[in-house]
Design an enzyme around this catalytic site. Structure first.
Site, PDB file in Angstrom:
ATOM      1  CE1 TYR A 119      -4.071   1.992   0.435  1.00  0.00           C
ATOM      2  CE2 TYR A 119      -2.553   3.434   1.593  1.00  0.00           C
ATOM      3  CZ  TYR A 119      -3.763   3.229   0.963  1.00  0.00           C
ATOM      4  OH  TYR A 119      -4.669   4.260   0.858  1.00  0.00           O
ATOM      5  CD  GLN A 181     -11.504   2.385  -1.130  1.00  0.00           C
ATOM      6  OE1 GLN A 181     -11.767   2.235   0.064  1.00  0.00           O
ATOM      7  NE2 GLN A 181     -11.471   3.590  -1.721  1.00  0.00           N
ATOM      8  CG  HIS A 252       4.273  12.086   9.193  1.00  0.00           C
ATOM      9  ND1 HIS A 252       4.119  11.412   8.007  1.00  0.00           N
ATOM     10  CD2 HIS A 252       5.592  11.978   9.511  1.00  0.00           C
ATOM     11  CE1 HIS A 252       5.288  10.933   7.613  1.00  0.00           C
ATOM     12  NE2 HIS A 252       6.193  11.260   8.497  1.00  0.00           N
ATOM     13  CD  GLU A 319       7.033   5.354  12.561  1.00  0.00           C
ATOM     14  OE1 GLU A 319       6.853   4.934  11.405  1.00  0.00           O
ATOM     15  OE2 GLU A 319       6.451   6.366  13.014  1.00  0.00           O
ATOM     16  CG  HIS A 320      10.796   7.641  12.942  1.00  0.00           C
ATOM     17  ND1 HIS A 320       9.450   7.940  12.814  1.00  0.00           N
ATOM     18  CD2 HIS A 320      11.167   7.053  11.777  1.00  0.00           C
ATOM     19  CE1 HIS A 320       9.024   7.556  11.619  1.00  0.00           C
ATOM     20  NE2 HIS A 320      10.048   7.012  10.970  1.00  0.00           N
ATOM     21  CG  ASP A 353      10.454   9.160   7.222  1.00  0.00           C
ATOM     22  OD1 ASP A 353      10.516   8.011   7.703  1.00  0.00           O
ATOM     23  OD2 ASP A 353       9.779  10.072   7.734  1.00  0.00           O
ATOM     24  CD  GLU A 407       3.129 -34.038  25.952  1.00  0.00           C
ATOM     25  OE1 GLU A 407       3.932 -33.106  26.100  1.00  0.00           O
ATOM     26  OE2 GLU A 407       2.740 -34.437  24.830  1.00  0.00           O
TER      27      GLU A 407
END
Length: 434
Positions: A119, A181, A252, A319-320, A353, A407
């Site tokens: 994506y 979608q 962002h 994350e960063h 990035d 077992e």
């Protein structure tokens, strides 16, 4: 532990999640049941796209003509570094076979996935870098069929620069689809006949939630939320660069956390004063996003020691993570939980990035405590195998039978009994647990 918040976030990454979950669940159900036509209806509704879903080679060629030569060179620059880093990751992995005991062999194989769905966000920004990060890494890993989707513009479909980049990086099929979608179509194999084995790539909260709900049916790169940045800075750091880098991520979106951890109150005060000024200088849309992000999600945390800074950082698992501090090797050895680490002011999150090489598709919302970012290994199954001589199976069969009976799994035990009876008919064995 002396930790003081000079600024505390008013919201968290979980804010507003319940409504998103319900919307996404309904959309996924409708698209799976209604098939490609329902998917087309959603893209007409949300993106006002009336054209073809599958991008033709003619459209790919036409897009290349719209991309300036300097941009093509820049894309090639970034592509080569991401490709080379992914190849180095792949080279670090290996297949092997080992003899665990005489005649008992076990090994592992590295098998690329057959289909991957990548994506690539469009919308407000044209995420060229995300196209490079996802598709390039999948192709280096050896995925047979890489499907990419990106939101179409109202007239031209996928942004020309994204389309050019996807083609350069080796996407096998490109779809004019965005949002839930797009994720659904790749997962269900709509328009391609290749249901994705794994879904990767950043996106908004609806994209992230669609991936989360599909996890298990397909693999995903990670559970994702809004982009995050933490900067650790000591008293020798440049407050201007610290502030610039925090704002660089805050743009962002309005729900992007930006955190500063420092042992210098003077630096913290300077950064907090400078941030609103830097935000005000941005274009209007970027400025509004960064202003909301800093107001609602920004934090400034004062600590006494670098050990306290490490503890705070590892709890947040950002994350960063940028380190603007002395003795960078110490930080490299002691920090544990982060998506990607940027050591020293000479590098920063934006470099990672866009250009420098390591992947920018990274864990958020604390997931860095248990996973790293997208890598060549994410597209490869590490599978095991074993083989044995009859003699080597003697000990394994006996132990298996006794453990299985302990077992209460008699059928398991009998698989060992049967081989001992076949291979060693003249011997007696103790097959009962004591």
């Amino acid at each position: 532990m002396a930790v003081k918040y000079l600024k505390k976030a008013e919201k968290t990454a979980a804010t507003g999640e319940d409504d998103v979950r319900a919307i996404v669940a309904n959309m996924l159900k409708e698209i799976e049941q209604g098939g490609e036509e329902t998917c087309i209806e959603y893209t007409r509704k949300f993106d006002n796209w009336q054209g073809d879903i599958v991008v033709s080679q003619a459209d790919i060629d036409a897009a290349a003509d719209k991309v300036p030569e300097q941009l093509k060179k820049d894309i090639q620059f970034a592509y080569e570094r991401v490709r080379d880093f992914a190849q180095a990751q792949l080279d670090s992995m290996s297949e092997f076979e080992t003899e665990l005991s005489p005649g008992l062999f076990a090994g592992q194989r590295l098998i690329p996935m057959q289909a991957a769905g990548c994506y690539v966000p469009g919308g407000r920004y044209s995420h060229i870098a995300s196209a490079i990060m996802s598709v390039t890494t999948a192709k280096v890993a050896g995925v047979d069929h890489v499907i990419a989707c990106s939101p179409p513009g109202r007239e031209e479909g996928v942004h020309p620069a994204i389309l050019y980049t996807l083609n350069l990086c080796g996407a096998d099929t490109i779809l004019n689809l965005g949002g839930v979608q797009g994720i659904a179509a790749m997962a269900f194999g709509q328009f391609t006949g290749h249901p994705a084995d794994i879904l990767v790539g950043p996106g908004n909260q609806f994209v992230a939630e669609a991936k989360r709900q599909l996890y298990g049916r397909v693999g995903i790169d990670m559970f994702a939320g809004p982009s995050e940045v933490m900067v650790i800075a000591d008293g020798n750091a440049d407050p201007e660069l610290v502030a610039v880098d925090l704002v660089g991520q805050a743009e962002h979106g309005p729900n992007t956390p930006a955190w500063l951890v420092t042992d210098s109150e003077a630096l913290a005060e300077t950064v907090m004063k400078r941030l609103p000024e830097l935000i005000a200088d941005l274009p209007e849309l970027n400025s509004k996003s960064a202003e909301a992000a800093w107001r609602d999600y920004g934090e400034v945390i004062l600590v006494d020691t670098r050990e306290e800074a490490v503890k705070v950082s590892d709890e947040y698992a950002s994350e960063h993570l940028e380190v603007h501090a002395d003795d960078l090797d110490w930080w490299l050895q002691n920090l544990r939980n982060y998506g990607s680490l940027f050591l020293g002011e000479e590098t920063n999150v934006a470099f990672g990035d866009k250009t420098s090489g390591p992947n920018h598709i990274l864990p958020t919302k604390g997931a860095a405590k248990y996973t790293g970012g997208l890598s060549a290994g994410k597209f490869i199954k590490v599978v095991t195998y074993q083989r044995s001589t009859k003699e080597a199976s003697k000990d394994v069969a006996q132990v298996t039978a006794r453990i299985s009976r302990l077992e209460g799994m008699e059928a398991h035990a009998k698989t060992g009994d049967a081989r001992l009876a076949k291979y060693f008919p003249d011997e007696q064995f103790n097959l009962q647990p004591e």
